[in-house]
Design a protein around this motif. Structure first.
Motif, PDB file in Angstrom:
ATOM      1  N   ALA A 179       0.740  -0.758  -0.118  1.00 25.34           N
ATOM      2  CA  ALA A 179       0.085  -0.168  -0.244  1.00 25.34           C
ATOM      3  C   ALA A 179       1.140   0.999   0.262  1.00 25.34           C
ATOM      4  CB  ALA A 179      -0.972  -0.643   1.198  1.00 25.34           C
ATOM      5  N   ASP A 180       1.876   1.480   0.569  1.00 23.99           N
ATOM      6  CA  ASP A 180       2.826   2.579   1.266  1.00 23.99           C
ATOM      7  C   ASP A 180       3.893   3.059  -0.307  1.00 23.99           C
ATOM      8  OD1 ASP A 180       4.238   0.174   1.705  1.00 23.99           O
ATOM      9  OD2 ASP A 180       5.391   1.689   3.404  1.00 23.99           O
ATOM     10  N   GLU A 181       3.252   1.743  -1.405  1.00 23.60           N
ATOM     11  CA  GLU A 181       5.106   1.975  -1.642  1.00 23.60           C
ATOM     12  C   GLU A 181       3.748   2.281  -3.478  1.00 23.60           C
ATOM     13  OE1 GLU A 181       7.607  -1.430  -3.957  1.00 23.60           O
ATOM     14  OE2 GLU A 181       6.532  -1.933  -3.242  1.00 23.60           O
ATOM     15  N   VAL A 182       2.698   1.901  -3.391  1.00 24.13           N
ATOM     16  CA  VAL A 182       2.300   3.107  -4.757  1.00 24.13           C
ATOM     17  C   VAL A 182       2.291   4.180  -4.408  1.00 24.13           C
ATOM     18  CG1 VAL A 182      -0.300   3.189  -5.159  1.00 24.13           C
ATOM     19  CG2 VAL A 182      -0.365   0.762  -4.008  1.00 24.13           C
ATOM     20  N   THR A 196      -1.297  13.555  -8.512  1.00 22.17           N
ATOM     21  CA  THR A 196      -2.553  13.200  -7.939  1.00 22.17           C
ATOM     22  C   THR A 196      -1.880  12.877  -6.126  1.00 22.17           C
ATOM     23  OG1 THR A 196      -2.133  11.974  -9.897  1.00 22.17           O
ATOM     24  CG2 THR A 196      -3.701  10.937  -7.870  1.00 22.17           C
ATOM     25  N   HIS A 197      -3.102  13.012  -5.242  1.00 28.08           N
ATOM     26  CA  HIS A 197      -3.201  13.281  -4.488  1.00 28.08           C
ATOM     27  C   HIS A 197      -2.980  11.894  -3.305  1.00 28.08           C
ATOM     28  CE1 HIS A 197      -4.400  14.141   0.366  1.00 28.08           C
ATOM     29  NE2 HIS A 197      -4.184  14.805   0.141  1.00 28.08           N
ATOM     30  N   HIS A 198      -1.962  11.465  -1.909  1.00 33.80           N
ATOM     31  CA  HIS A 198      -2.247  10.054  -1.886  1.00 33.80           C
ATOM     32  C   HIS A 198      -3.306   9.572  -1.586  1.00 33.80           C
ATOM     33  CE1 HIS A 198       2.226   9.980  -0.590  1.00 33.80           C
ATOM     34  NE2 HIS A 198       2.041  10.421  -1.471  1.00 33.80           N
ATOM     35  N   ASN A 199      -4.675  10.498  -0.758  1.00 34.59           N
ATOM     36  CA  ASN A 199      -5.523   9.796  -0.603  1.00 34.59           C
ATOM     37  C   ASN A 199      -6.840   9.166  -2.321  1.00 34.59           C
ATOM     38  OD1 ASN A 199      -5.382  10.979   1.339  1.00 34.59           O
ATOM     39  ND2 ASN A 199      -6.796  12.618   2.052  1.00 34.59           N
ATOM     40  N   THR A 200      -5.965   9.864  -3.223  1.00 31.24           N
ATOM     41  CA  THR A 200      -7.072   9.114  -4.190  1.00 31.24           C
ATOM     42  C   THR A 200      -6.041   8.111  -4.963  1.00 31.24           C
ATOM     43  OG1 THR A 200      -7.215  11.728  -5.331  1.00 31.24           O
ATOM     44  CG2 THR A 200      -7.293  10.071  -6.549  1.00 31.24           C
ATOM     45  N   LEU A 201      -4.682   8.094  -4.847  1.00 33.16           N
ATOM     46  CA  LEU A 201      -4.235   6.809  -5.144  1.00 33.16           C
ATOM     47  C   LEU A 201      -4.279   5.825  -4.570  1.00 33.16           C
ATOM     48  CD1 LEU A 201      -0.800   8.188  -5.734  1.00 33.16           C
ATOM     49  CD2 LEU A 201      -1.672   7.349  -7.872  1.00 33.16           C
ATOM     50  N   ALA A 202      -4.511   5.950  -3.010  1.00 33.64           N
ATOM     51  CA  ALA A 202      -5.018   4.850  -2.063  1.00 33.64           C
ATOM     52  C   ALA A 202      -6.655   4.606  -2.286  1.00 33.64           C
ATOM     53  CB  ALA A 202      -4.796   5.453  -0.525  1.00 33.64           C
ATOM     54  N   ARG A 203      -7.533   5.635  -2.899  1.00 30.10           N
ATOM     55  CA  ARG A 203      -8.862   5.162  -3.195  1.00 30.10           C
ATOM     56  C   ARG A 203      -8.474   4.023  -4.173  1.00 30.10           C
ATOM     57  NH1 ARG A 203     -13.768   9.335  -4.103  1.00 30.10           N
ATOM     58  NH2 ARG A 203     -15.592   7.886  -3.458  1.00 30.10           N
ATOM     59  N   LEU A 204      -7.742   4.603  -5.038  1.00 29.78           N
ATOM     60  CA  LEU A 204      -8.335   4.198  -6.649  1.00 29.78           C
ATOM     61  C   LEU A 204      -7.428   2.225  -6.245  1.00 29.78           C
ATOM     62  CD1 LEU A 204      -7.151   6.735  -8.640  1.00 29.78           C
ATOM     63  CD2 LEU A 204      -9.501   5.141  -8.887  1.00 29.78           C
ATOM     64  N   ASP A 205      -6.581   2.463  -5.454  1.00 30.68           N
ATOM     65  CA  ASP A 205      -5.714   0.529  -4.982  1.00 30.68           C
ATOM     66  C   ASP A 205      -6.419   0.053  -4.112  1.00 30.68           C
ATOM     67  OD1 ASP A 205      -3.333  -0.586  -5.876  1.00 30.68           O
ATOM     68  OD2 ASP A 205      -3.343  -0.475  -3.628  1.00 30.68           O
ATOM     69  N   ALA A 209      -6.999  -2.043  -8.135  1.00 34.65           N
ATOM     70  CA  ALA A 209      -5.539  -2.316  -8.651  1.00 34.65           C
ATOM     71  C   ALA A 209      -5.762  -3.762  -7.137  1.00 34.65           C
ATOM     72  CB  ALA A 209      -5.533  -1.149  -9.403  1.00 34.65           C
ATOM     73  N   HIS A 210      -5.361  -3.296  -6.084  1.00 40.00           N
ATOM     74  CA  HIS A 210      -5.211  -4.126  -5.147  1.00 40.00           C
ATOM     75  C   HIS A 210      -3.474  -4.164  -5.454  1.00 40.00           C
ATOM     76  CE1 HIS A 210      -9.013  -3.825  -3.818  1.00 40.00           C
ATOM     77  NE2 HIS A 210      -9.052  -4.969  -4.835  1.00 40.00           N
ATOM     78  N   GLY A 211      -2.852  -3.204  -5.553  1.00 36.84           N
ATOM     79  CA  GLY A 211      -1.007  -3.640  -5.861  1.00 36.84           C
ATOM     80  C   GLY A 211      -0.896  -4.087  -7.411  1.00 36.84           C
ATOM     81  N   ASN A 212      -1.299  -4.347  -8.077  1.00 30.73           N
ATOM     82  CA  ASN A 212      -1.431  -4.932  -9.605  1.00 30.73           C
ATOM     83  C   ASN A 212      -1.102  -4.310 -10.676  1.00 30.73           C
ATOM     84  OD1 ASN A 212      -2.303  -6.343 -11.789  1.00 30.73           O
ATOM     85  ND2 ASN A 212      -3.083  -7.796 -10.342  1.00 30.73           N
ATOM     86  N   LEU A 213      -0.052  -4.523 -11.042  1.00 28.64           N
ATOM     87  CA  LEU A 213       0.475  -3.563 -11.750  1.00 28.64           C
ATOM     88  C   LEU A 213      -0.113  -3.431 -13.772  1.00 28.64           C
ATOM     89  CD1 LEU A 213       4.224  -3.573 -11.304  1.00 28.64           C
ATOM     90  CD2 LEU A 213       2.643  -1.860 -10.972  1.00 28.64           C
ATOM     91  N   ARG A 214      -1.210  -4.681 -14.237  1.00 29.83           N
ATOM     92  CA  ARG A 214      -1.764  -4.897 -14.799  1.00 29.83           C
ATOM     93  C   ARG A 214      -3.186  -3.335 -14.377  1.00 29.83           C
ATOM     94  NH1 ARG A 214      -3.950  -9.963 -16.498  1.00 29.83           N
ATOM     95  NH2 ARG A 214      -1.699 -10.902 -17.106  1.00 29.83           N
ATOM     96  N   ARG A 215      -3.223  -3.769 -13.216  1.00 31.13           N
ATOM     97  CA  ARG A 215      -5.208  -3.034 -13.120  1.00 31.13           C
ATOM     98  C   ARG A 215      -4.248  -1.384 -13.001  1.00 31.13           C
ATOM     99  NH1 ARG A 215      -9.454  -5.011  -9.687  1.00 31.13           N
ATOM    100  NH2 ARG A 215     -10.081  -7.538 -11.076  1.00 31.13           N
ATOM    101  N   TRP A 216      -3.475  -0.738 -12.336  1.00 33.08           N
ATOM    102  CA  TRP A 216      -2.845   0.182 -12.388  1.00 33.08           C
ATOM    103  C   TRP A 216      -2.738   1.059 -13.441  1.00 33.08           C
ATOM    104  CZ3 TRP A 216      -3.571   3.716  -9.601  1.00 33.08           C
ATOM    105  CH2 TRP A 216      -3.729   4.116  -8.105  1.00 33.08           C
ATOM    106  N   ALA A 217      -2.424  -0.151 -15.464  1.00 28.08           N
ATOM    107  CA  ALA A 217      -2.247   0.394 -16.786  1.00 28.08           C
ATOM    108  C   ALA A 217      -3.131   0.274 -17.008  1.00 28.08           C
ATOM    109  CB  ALA A 217      -2.064  -0.920 -17.030  1.00 28.08           C
ATOM    110  N   ALA A 218      -3.961   0.469 -16.435  1.00 30.89           N
ATOM    111  CA  ALA A 218      -5.871   0.587 -17.050  1.00 30.89           C
ATOM    112  C   ALA A 218      -6.719   1.544 -16.413  1.00 30.89           C
ATOM    113  CB  ALA A 218      -6.237  -1.201 -16.486  1.00 30.89           C
ATOM    114  N   LEU A 219      -6.128   1.960 -15.862  1.00 35.43           N
ATOM    115  CA  LEU A 219      -6.465   2.998 -14.909  1.00 35.43           C
ATOM    116  C   LEU A 219      -5.743   4.039 -15.574  1.00 35.43           C
ATOM    117  CD1 LEU A 219      -6.390   1.925 -10.793  1.00 35.43           C
ATOM    118  CD2 LEU A 219      -8.485   3.213 -12.425  1.00 35.43           C
ATOM    119  N   THR A 220      -4.296   4.296 -16.089  1.00 36.53           N
ATOM    120  CA  THR A 220      -3.781   5.248 -16.232  1.00 36.53           C
ATOM    121  C   THR A 220      -4.278   5.400 -17.712  1.00 36.53           C
ATOM    122  OG1 THR A 220      -1.955   3.495 -15.084  1.00 36.53           O
ATOM    123  CG2 THR A 220      -1.342   5.417 -17.523  1.00 36.53           C
ATOM    124  N   HIS A 221      -4.759   3.695 -18.480  1.00 35.22           N
ATOM    125  CA  HIS A 221      -4.818   3.987 -20.138  1.00 35.22           C
ATOM    126  C   HIS A 221      -6.530   5.420 -20.139  1.00 35.22           C
ATOM    127  CE1 HIS A 221      -7.212   2.541 -23.060  1.00 35.22           C
ATOM    128  NE2 HIS A 221      -6.645   2.700 -24.250  1.00 35.22           N
TER     129      HIS A 221
END
Length: 252
Positions: A179-182, A196-205, A209-221
């Motif tokens: 979680a903190d590595e995000v 992006t505010h940490h609160n937003t990243l934490a909420r999305l994760d 995303a749950h720390g999953n890089l493929r899901r973070w790539a989909a969010l970035t897309h």
């Protein structure tokens, strides 16, 4: 940290960078040990955590490493592996039809220099293909370290193979981002997350995303798509999530 050209990021994200995460460093340490001992190693992770991307990254970080990467089709036969190896080694002509002659060519080609033989989606290998890898591993002529990449939900298929259990010295599991590595990885992964505010990243994760890089790539897309349509309007997290999974974020 600079953008990596032609990096195999999911969805081929423009401006995406390669980030050496804690999981990549740990996998690299395990791989270096396997290379020193020329043994067999299995790298596992949940789908989307980044096994294949980690393999590409570790090879890029070791430019002197001679790596052969195979992606066998489901239920491939030993002849399929022979032919794939023949092409990966860039040997002249077509692979010999006779299995023994083909193996002699491959053994000679694999004698020098020491190589990494990485087999992606190894959980799809048939028992006969695993026996063939055992043959390469046990033969004193080929100088190969064998790396098997497998999805953790399918790991049982590999662990059920006696030929592997006694030869794989390292079963290394890759964990998703903590979680903190995000907060440190995402701004380095793509410039769109830098402010992006940490609160937003934490909420999305937490919600997606749950720390999953493929899901973070989909969010970035999805973020890129939104900014192309509305460059002056920052999206709310719920708007991004609704595009990926409508049930995750109810309409405001």
């Amino acid at each position: 940290m600079t953008p990596t050209e032609h990096a195999p990021h999911y969805l081929s994200l423009p401006d995406a960078r390669t980030v050496t995460t804690q999981a990549v460093r740990a996998a690299g340490h395990a791989l270096d040990n396997a290379l020193r001992e020329q043994t067999m190693m299995c790298l596992t992770a949940d789908p989307g955590v980044g096994k294949t991307f980690t393999l590409h990254t570790l090879c890029q970080q070791r430019p002197t490493l001679s790596a052969l990467r195979l992606l066998p089709r489901p239920q491939a036969r030993p002849n399929d592996l022979r032919h794939s190896l023949h092409h990966a080694l860039d040997l002249p002509g077509d692979p010999p039809q006779d299995a023994g002659i083909c193996d002699d060519y491959l053994r000679h080609a694999l004698e020098q220099p020491p190589r990494l033989l990485a087999v992606d989606e190894a959980h799809q290998l048939s028992a006969s293909c695993i026996e063939y890898l055992r043959y390469l591993h046990d033969d004193p002529v080929p100088q190969v370290t064998i790396l098997l990449l497998a999805s953790r939900p399918r790991l049982k298929a590999l662990r059920s193979q006696p030929a592997l259990l006694s030869r794989v010295t390292t079963w290394h599991h890759m964990e998703p981002l903590a979680a903190d590595e995000v907060f440190t990885v995402l701004p380095r992964f793509h410039p769109l997350w830098q402010n992006t505010h940490h609160n937003t990243l934490a909420r999305l994760d937490d919600m997606w995303a749950h720390g999953n890089l493929r899901r973070w790539a989909a969010l970035t897309h999805q973020l890129q798509a939104h900014l192309r349509r509305r460059p002056d309007q920052s999206p709310e997290p719920t708007a991004l999530l609704r595009r990926l999974h409508p049930t995750l974020a109810p309409s405001a």
